[in-house]
Design an enzyme around this catalytic site. Structure first.
Site, PDB file in Angstrom:
ATOM      1  CG  HIS A 477      29.655  99.797  35.612  1.00 33.11           C
ATOM      2  ND1 HIS A 477      30.547  99.699  35.368  1.00 33.11           N
ATOM      3  CD2 HIS A 477      29.240  98.321  36.127  1.00 33.11           C
ATOM      4  CE1 HIS A 477      30.821  98.222  35.120  1.00 33.11           C
ATOM      5  NE2 HIS A 477      29.978  97.283  35.916  1.00 33.11           N
TER       6      HIS A 477
HETATM    7  C1  LIG Z   1      23.844  93.696  32.323  1.00 31.56           C
HETATM    8  C2  LIG Z   1      25.011  93.514  33.402  1.00 31.56           C
HETATM    9  C3  LIG Z   1      26.381  93.877  34.128  1.00 31.56           C
HETATM   10  C4  LIG Z   1      26.546  94.231  35.446  1.00 31.56           C
HETATM   11  N1  LIG Z   1      27.895  93.941  34.981  1.00 31.56           N
HETATM   12  C5  LIG Z   1      28.420  94.044  36.482  1.00 31.56           C
HETATM   13  C6  LIG Z   1      29.300  93.575  36.702  1.00 31.56           C
HETATM   14  O1  LIG Z   1      30.688  91.991  36.914  1.00 31.56           O
HETATM   15  N2  LIG Z   1      30.050  93.831  38.402  1.00 31.56           N
HETATM   16  C7  LIG Z   1      29.855  95.302  38.830  1.00 31.56           C
HETATM   17  O2  LIG Z   1      30.357  95.343  40.539  1.00 31.56           O
HETATM   18  N3  LIG Z   1      28.649  95.693  38.637  1.00 31.56           N
HETATM   19  C8  LIG Z   1      28.142  95.303  37.052  1.00 31.56           C
HETATM   20  N4  LIG Z   1      26.744  95.666  36.823  1.00 31.56           N
HETATM   21  C9  LIG Z   1      26.375  96.706  38.058  1.00 31.56           C
HETATM   22  C10 LIG Z   1      25.769  96.452  39.039  1.00 31.56           C
HETATM   23  O3  LIG Z   1      25.270  95.340  39.204  1.00 31.56           O
HETATM   24  C11 LIG Z   1      24.332  97.926  39.014  1.00 31.56           C
HETATM   25  O4  LIG Z   1      25.203  98.819  38.877  1.00 31.56           O
HETATM   26  C12 LIG Z   1      23.907  97.820  40.562  1.00 31.56           C
HETATM   27  O5  LIG Z   1      23.457  96.389  40.588  1.00 31.56           O
HETATM   28  C13 LIG Z   1      22.653  98.757  40.776  1.00 31.56           C
HETATM   29  O6  LIG Z   1      22.297  98.845  41.790  1.00 31.56           O
HETATM   30  P1  LIG Z   1      21.202  99.826  42.524  1.00 31.56           P
HETATM   31  O7  LIG Z   1      20.892  99.189  43.572  1.00 31.56           O
HETATM   32  O8  LIG Z   1      21.274 101.003  41.991  1.00 31.56           O
HETATM   33  O9  LIG Z   1      20.409  99.215  41.262  1.00 31.56           O
HETATM   34  P2  LIG Z   1      19.682  98.086  40.641  1.00 31.56           P
HETATM   35  O10 LIG Z   1      20.584  96.486  41.446  1.00 31.56           O
HETATM   36  O11 LIG Z   1      19.056  97.628  39.449  1.00 31.56           O
HETATM   37  O12 LIG Z   1      18.148  98.035  41.539  1.00 31.56           O
HETATM   38  C14 LIG Z   1      16.782  98.493  41.226  1.00 31.56           C
HETATM   39  C15 LIG Z   1      16.040  97.680  42.097  1.00 31.56           C
HETATM   40  O13 LIG Z   1      14.760  98.346  41.624  1.00 31.56           O
HETATM   41  C16 LIG Z   1      13.507  98.303  41.248  1.00 31.56           C
HETATM   42  N5  LIG Z   1      12.589  99.089  40.833  1.00 31.56           N
HETATM   43  C17 LIG Z   1      13.027  99.916  39.954  1.00 31.56           C
HETATM   44  N6  LIG Z   1      11.841 101.254  39.245  1.00 31.56           N
HETATM   45  C18 LIG Z   1      10.765 100.579  40.113  1.00 31.56           C
HETATM   46  C19 LIG Z   1       9.590 100.372  40.858  1.00 31.56           C
HETATM   47  N7  LIG Z   1       8.805 102.063  40.236  1.00 31.56           N
HETATM   48  N8  LIG Z   1       8.826 100.029  41.950  1.00 31.56           N
HETATM   49  C20 LIG Z   1       9.659  98.484  42.326  1.00 31.56           C
HETATM   50  N9  LIG Z   1      10.982  98.454  41.875  1.00 31.56           N
HETATM   51  C21 LIG Z   1      11.330  99.096  41.039  1.00 31.56           C
HETATM   52  C22 LIG Z   1      14.308  97.151  39.928  1.00 31.56           C
HETATM   53  O14 LIG Z   1      13.302  96.318  39.036  1.00 31.56           O
HETATM   54  C23 LIG Z   1      15.069  96.274  40.923  1.00 31.56           C
HETATM   55  O15 LIG Z   1      15.335  95.602  41.535  1.00 31.56           O
HETATM   56  C24 LIG Z   1      26.095  94.924  35.842  1.00 31.56           C
HETATM   57  C25 LIG Z   1      25.037  95.047  35.638  1.00 31.56           C
HETATM   58  C26 LIG Z   1      24.301  94.842  34.645  1.00 31.56           C
HETATM   59  C27 LIG Z   1      22.776  95.372  34.221  1.00 31.56           C
END
Ligand SMILES: Cc1cc2nc3c(=O)[nH]c(=O)nc-3n(C[C@H](O)[C@H](O)[C@H](O)COP(=O)(O)OP(=O)(O)OC[C@H]3O[C@@H](n4cnc5c(N)ncnc54)[C@H](O)[C@@H]3O)c2cc1C
Length: 540
Positions: A477
């Site tokens: 997280h």
């Molecule tokens: C293994 C795992 C288990 C988890 N389990 C849970 C759970 O059970 N329940 C829960 O609520 N949360 C869980 N989480 C946490 C939750 O999924 C994340 O907090 C949430 O998805 C984050 O969302 P975000 O939009 O901030 O980032 P992300 O969903 O990580 O999205 C960021 C995106 O940006 C892209 N990106 C990054 N840099 C670049 C770039 N330079 N150019 C183009 N694209 C780029 C990445 O590839 C990615 O697709 C888990 C996470 C992981 C990894």
């Protein structure tokens, strides 16, 4: 060079929501750039959509950034493995699918530093998001885009033993920890629909991907934020070795996640002047908060050898797998249709706590043989076993994320700085003691052969702490690295998520959380992106 109204960097939990909401107005041309592949590609698509495929994607470099922290000083110098999704849907395509909104108090705390983010502001948005499969309730949403599955009738039978063990110790039972009773234990709610993972790619992006005003480009890694007249005017990205550029008439929105977003800003000269000067990057906007304030949940668990069959027995060996697969094909139910976390909840580590400060996890499977440096996930024990785990809800340790070079390929420096406060250390100890008490309570004790880890020889506080230092893991997280706030002195973005001092740039992802919510972070991310979409659309 193409021109769009909005360029969204990253198609993760937040980016997919933004792409949907911003492109809903046909006057806006929207470009969504994602470094990873489609979540629907052959084979990978299968594991992305099958809930139990979680274990397969955990270390798969084709859909996962596979970050590693620096040596953690309070975890025996271990470098922690940090998976992050690199695929349409981002981390929502590889996560463990637990759906948790967090507590009202989390958002009252947000509102203290960034006005407009109190529980009354965000609670209606959670309801709008949800398509809750459980009992009809005024506290839940039933027709939103995001499926939330009630596992009441599907969780493994041993979940009941876990819940009874907890109630026998005096912890309350809750029938809906996302409804009115956020305190207590119960079955987990999961982002799953009809037996398939409900990532934001599936819930928000695929249904609208053919809109003519939305362009989605996968395998497109954004390498630079482009400046023009002291504002961010567009981005450059690489695809198949070629560099492309696009211009954003209105804004570039960073949704690259709690690691990706601060790294892109630092590369663009937005960050700590000391860091940027050291790396020879011209300082375009000095703000040492960029990459700081990193927070994460740190968890630990105890593994038990069971005297009755667990999920291990349903997933090990070809006859068992064939049976599980047949059940899945016919009914979309059974062990393949769920994640590893079947039950859990939020409890107080001691009666004097005003609200729950520990999250519990019951996983009716065990996987104690780890690939080195990763949290064990893929190799199940070849005997019956299960895990009882926990994490402190609101850790006070803070870390940071930094680029280490101008070279895009250089790994970033991630310092989680886990257990750097006495508060966090004490909670890990109390959590371990509570896990032990749960296992000793009759409903669980009667199905336990023995404790495999930490093992009966680990008893004193010092021994338990040593176990935590050697075995604790990330709960995945990370957040807070571009935190929002009304005071630009200690924030990166304002309460509408615009980057302070940098026109043309906004951040919408887990990095804007001022503090980590008490539960899992995917639902709060989706809520933040829904609210941000409204704010952006009101501006344009
Ligand atoms: C293994 C795992 C288990 C988890 N389990 C849970 C759970 O059970 N329940 C829960 O609520 N949360 C869980 N989480 C946490 C939750 O999924 C994340 O907090 C949430 O998805 C984050 O969302 P975000 O939009 O901030 O980032 P992300 O969903 O990580 O999205 C960021 C995106 O940006 C892209 N990106 C990054 N840099 C670049 C770039 N330079 N150019 C183009 N694209 C780029 C990445 O590839 C990615 O697709 C888990 C996470 C992981 C990894």
């Amino acid at each position: 060079m193409s021109t769009y109204d909005f360029i969204i960097v990253g198609a993760g939990s937040c980016g997919c929501v933004l792409a949907n909401r911003l492109s809903a107005q046909s006057k806006h041309r929207v470009l969504l750039l994602e470094a990873g592949p489609s979540d629907r590609s052959f084979l990978k698509g299968f594991w992305t959509h099958l809930p139990i495929g979680y274990g397969k994607l955990f270390t798969d470099a084709s859909v996962n950034w596979r970050y590693q922290t620096e040596s953690e000083p309070n975890l025996q110098g271990r470098k922690m493995y940090w998976p992050r999704g690199k695929v349409l849907g981002g981390s929502s395509s590889i996560n463990a699918m637990v759906w948790a909104r967090g507590f009202p108090t989390d958002y009252y705390a947000w509102n203290q530093v960034a006005r407009g983010w109190a529980w009354n502001d965000v609670e209606p948005v959670f309801r709008q998001i949800e398509n809750w499969s459980g009992a009809s309730s005024a506290a839940r949403g039933h027709d939103g885009p995001q499926a939330v599955f009630d596992t009441r009738n599907d969780a493994h039978a041993l979940s009941e033993n876990f819940i009874r063990a907890a109630t026998s110790l005096g912890y309350p039972e809750t029938s809906d920890y996302n409804g009115t009773d956020f305190e207590g234990v119960g079955r987990y709610q999961l982002s799953i629909s009809r037996g398939m993972r409900a990532s934001t790619a599936r819930s928000y992006l695929h249904p609208i991907k053919s809109r003519p005003n939305l362009t989605v480009i996968t395998s497109a890694e954004v390498t630079e934020l482009n400046w023009s007249n002291n504002r961010i005017s567009g981005v450059s990205w690489q695809k198949k070795g070629r560099v492309h550029q696009a211009v954003a008439k209105n804004e570039v929105v960073l949704s690259a996640g709690a690691i990706g977003s601060p790294l892109l800003m630092q590369r663009a000269g937005i960050g700590s002047p000391e860091l940027l000067s050291e790396l020879g990057i011209p300082v375009r906007h000095a703000n040492s908060n960029v990459g700081a304030n990193l927070q994460d949940h740190l968890g630990a668990d105890a593994a038990y050898k069971a005297s009755v069959p667990t999920l291990n027995n349903e997933l090990l060996g070809w006859p068992a797998r064939a049976k599980a697969a047949a059940r899945y094909v016919v009914s979309r139910r059974g062990p393949l249709s769920l994640s590893g976390n079947h039950a859990g909840g939020f409890v107080r580590s001691q009666p004097s706590e005003p609200i729950p400060d520990l999250q519990l996890y019951f996983s009716p499977m065990s996987y104690s043989r780890a690939p080195s440096n990763t949290r064990p996930m893929i190799t199940l024990d070849d005997f019956a076993g299960f895990l009882v785990g926990f994490n402190p809800c609101r850790p006070t340790s803070r870390g940071r994320v930094q680029i280490t070079s101008q070279d895009l390929r250089a790994a970033p420096s991630i310092e989680a700085n886990y257990l750097s406060t006495e508060h966090d250390r004490q909670l890990m100890l109390r959590g371990m003691r509570i896990v032990r008490q749960l296992a000793a309570a009759q409903p669980l004790a009667k199905v336990i052969d023995n404790e495999m880890s930490p093992s009966a020889s680990v008893q004193s506080d010092d021994e338990l702490m040593a176990f935590v230092e050697q075995a604790a893991w990330t709960v995945f997280h990370p957040c807070g690295t571009c935190r929002m706030g009304d005071n630009p002195v200690d924030a990166v973005v304002d309460a509408t998520l615009r980057v302070n001092g940098v026109p043309g740039l906004r951040v919408v992802d887990a990095s804007v959380f001022p503090t980590v919510p008490s539960g899992n972070t995917n639902a709060p991310c989706i809520m933040v992106a829904e609210r941000a979409s409204g704010m952006i659309l009101r501006n344009y």
